[in-house]
Write a protein that holds these residues in place. Sequence first.
Motif, PDB file in Angstrom:
ATOM      1  N   GLY A  79       0.913  -1.028   0.152  1.00 45.75           N
ATOM      2  CA  GLY A  79       0.033   0.031   0.339  1.00 45.75           C
ATOM      3  C   GLY A  79       0.582   1.177   0.074  1.00 45.75           C
ATOM      4  O   GLY A  79       1.633   1.377  -1.203  1.00 45.75           O
ATOM      5  N   SER A 126       2.993  -5.294  -9.141  1.00 43.05           N
ATOM      6  CA  SER A 126       2.360  -6.560  -9.369  1.00 43.05           C
ATOM      7  C   SER A 126       1.752  -7.291  -8.657  1.00 43.05           C
ATOM      8  O   SER A 126       1.050  -6.833  -7.254  1.00 43.05           O
ATOM      9  CB  SER A 126       4.138  -7.759  -9.874  1.00 43.05           C
ATOM     10  OG  SER A 126       3.314  -8.887  -9.663  1.00 43.05           O
ATOM     11  N   ARG A 127       1.093  -8.355  -8.716  1.00 43.72           N
ATOM     12  CA  ARG A 127      -0.175  -8.809  -8.210  1.00 43.72           C
ATOM     13  C   ARG A 127       1.098  -9.777  -7.412  1.00 43.72           C
ATOM     14  O   ARG A 127       2.002 -10.776  -8.138  1.00 43.72           O
ATOM     15  CB  ARG A 127      -1.238  -9.554  -8.892  1.00 43.72           C
ATOM     16  CG  ARG A 127      -2.841  -8.991  -9.479  1.00 43.72           C
ATOM     17  CD  ARG A 127      -3.363  -9.221 -10.168  1.00 43.72           C
ATOM     18  NE  ARG A 127      -4.126  -9.719  -8.573  1.00 43.72           N
ATOM     19  CZ  ARG A 127      -5.188  -9.296  -7.892  1.00 43.72           C
ATOM     20  NH1 ARG A 127      -5.118  -7.628  -8.405  1.00 43.72           N
ATOM     21  NH2 ARG A 127      -5.236  -9.920  -6.748  1.00 43.72           N
ATOM     22  N   ILE A 128       1.091  -9.809  -6.042  1.00 43.87           N
ATOM     23  CA  ILE A 128       1.613 -11.067  -6.092  1.00 43.87           C
ATOM     24  C   ILE A 128       1.812 -12.421  -6.134  1.00 43.87           C
ATOM     25  O   ILE A 128       2.537 -13.625  -6.111  1.00 43.87           O
ATOM     26  CB  ILE A 128       0.918 -11.478  -3.885  1.00 43.87           C
ATOM     27  CG1 ILE A 128       0.690 -10.175  -3.094  1.00 43.87           C
ATOM     28  CG2 ILE A 128       2.398 -12.279  -3.239  1.00 43.87           C
ATOM     29  CD1 ILE A 128       0.015 -10.165  -2.006  1.00 43.87           C
ATOM     30  N   ALA A 146      -2.392  -6.306   7.351  1.00 40.55           N
ATOM     31  CA  ALA A 146      -3.747  -5.844   6.560  1.00 40.55           C
ATOM     32  C   ALA A 146      -4.220  -6.381   4.733  1.00 40.55           C
ATOM     33  O   ALA A 146      -4.715  -5.255   4.330  1.00 40.55           O
ATOM     34  CB  ALA A 146      -4.215  -4.370   6.557  1.00 40.55           C
ATOM     35  N   LEU A 234      -8.771 -10.074  -5.356  1.00 43.48           N
ATOM     36  CA  LEU A 234      -8.926  -9.500  -3.769  1.00 43.48           C
ATOM     37  C   LEU A 234      -9.528  -8.902  -3.186  1.00 43.48           C
ATOM     38  O   LEU A 234      -9.026  -7.163  -4.457  1.00 43.48           O
ATOM     39  CB  LEU A 234      -7.477  -9.221  -2.991  1.00 43.48           C
ATOM     40  CG  LEU A 234      -6.955 -10.934  -3.138  1.00 43.48           C
ATOM     41  CD1 LEU A 234      -5.460 -10.579  -2.129  1.00 43.48           C
ATOM     42  CD2 LEU A 234      -7.898 -11.984  -1.853  1.00 43.48           C
TER      43      LEU A 234
HETATM   44  N1  SAM Z   1      -0.161  -3.078   3.971  1.00 40.62           N
HETATM   45  C1  SAM Z   1      -1.013  -1.281   3.803  1.00 40.62           C
HETATM   46  C2  SAM Z   1      -1.218  -1.115   5.182  1.00 40.62           C
HETATM   47  O1  SAM Z   1      -1.475  -1.701   6.104  1.00 40.62           O
HETATM   48  O2  SAM Z   1      -1.722  -0.080   5.489  1.00 40.62           O
HETATM   49  C3  SAM Z   1      -1.496  -1.522   2.696  1.00 40.62           C
HETATM   50  C4  SAM Z   1      -3.304  -2.440   3.516  1.00 40.62           C
HETATM   51  S1  SAM Z   1      -4.471  -2.197   2.479  1.00 40.62           S
HETATM   52  C5  SAM Z   1      -6.122  -2.788   2.877  1.00 40.62           C
HETATM   53  C6  SAM Z   1      -4.588  -3.298   1.380  1.00 40.62           C
HETATM   54  C7  SAM Z   1      -3.013  -2.875   0.073  1.00 40.62           C
HETATM   55  O3  SAM Z   1      -2.405  -4.158  -0.588  1.00 40.62           O
HETATM   56  C8  SAM Z   1      -3.506  -2.838  -1.607  1.00 40.62           C
HETATM   57  O4  SAM Z   1      -2.309  -1.192  -1.418  1.00 40.62           O
HETATM   58  C9  SAM Z   1      -2.924  -3.696  -2.479  1.00 40.62           C
HETATM   59  O5  SAM Z   1      -3.748  -2.886  -3.807  1.00 40.62           O
HETATM   60  C10 SAM Z   1      -2.920  -4.606  -2.125  1.00 40.62           C
HETATM   61  N2  SAM Z   1      -3.466  -6.527  -2.700  1.00 40.62           N
HETATM   62  C11 SAM Z   1      -4.673  -6.580  -2.543  1.00 40.62           C
HETATM   63  N3  SAM Z   1      -4.058  -7.586  -3.024  1.00 40.62           N
HETATM   64  C12 SAM Z   1      -2.902  -7.631  -3.361  1.00 40.62           C
HETATM   65  C13 SAM Z   1      -2.431  -8.622  -4.354  1.00 40.62           C
HETATM   66  N4  SAM Z   1      -3.273 -10.398  -5.126  1.00 40.62           N
HETATM   67  N5  SAM Z   1      -1.454  -8.332  -5.105  1.00 40.62           N
HETATM   68  C14 SAM Z   1      -0.793  -7.230  -4.799  1.00 40.62           C
HETATM   69  N6  SAM Z   1      -1.005  -6.179  -3.824  1.00 40.62           N
HETATM   70  C15 SAM Z   1      -2.328  -6.538  -3.328  1.00 40.62           C
END
Ligand code: SAM
Length: 234
Positions: A79, A126-128, A146, A234
């Motif tokens: 994020g 990228s997506r994870i 999160a 997601l």
């Molecule tokens: N880790 C940060 C925090 O604690 O504030 C961000 C949390 S935010 C709720 C979730 C983040 O995960 C978002 O920025 C979203 O773009 C990313 N995300 C969700 N699914 C993902 C995936 N499959 N691959 C990469 N990023 C993903």
Amino acid sequence: MDINTFIKELESLNIYPTQKQLDQLETYYKLIIDWNKKINLTRITEKGDVYLKHFYDSLTLIKAYGLNKKIKVCDAGTGAGFPGIVLKIVFDNIDITLVDALNKRVMFLNEVIKELELKNITTVHSRIEDFAKENREKFDLVTSRAVSRLNLLDELCIPLVKENGYFIPMKANLEGEIEEAESGIKKLGAQKEEIISFLLPKEGSVRNLIKIRKLNKTSIKYPRVFDKIKKNPL
Ligand code: SAM
């Protein structure tokens, strides 16, 4: 949480930031506020709240893993850079990769890295699940704060971890997630070692660090969840 309280609370984590690191955190805070006007980075903007709920909270990972080492770390779904950017500022010995699916957030992270002159830090848009296919068993430590339910997150992140390395998701709420994830963790060649639970200072909400150790290489070629997620992101 004002700066003096922040510094005092960090002492109880055995963290003693230098003036340069405190200045970097302050610049990071200002960049968050500035960019938050243009793109959605966080709902938390009051300075004391950002220091407590983002900066201090990110650093609590130290309760589960010694970060004063030269290790390769991945923050999956970082994020606005939590916990990854905060960890890199305070533990500048680590080599960290920040992965996020949203390009605007990655652009923000690149700006932070440039402004703070951080080294040995990489951003990946990228997506994870895609990143994991090309980067299996590359990291000593993978963390994620999160992002999603544990049973999904495990399948995305455990393949990234080296043998004997750790995946340590940071979660506020667990509600049945451990039971749901347990058999998947084993199938991925890992073991739940410990759950470290504690309260955030001042406001007292619960936090959990789930310490998952990778025992063997992940033998499943592509964990089943990858394709499922592709259809329903997601
Ligand atoms: N880790 C940060 C925090 O604690 O504030 C961000 C949390 S935010 C709720 C979730 C983040 O995960 C978002 O920025 C979203 O773009 C990313 N995300 C969700 N699914 C993902 C995936 N499959 N691959 C990469 N990023 C993903």
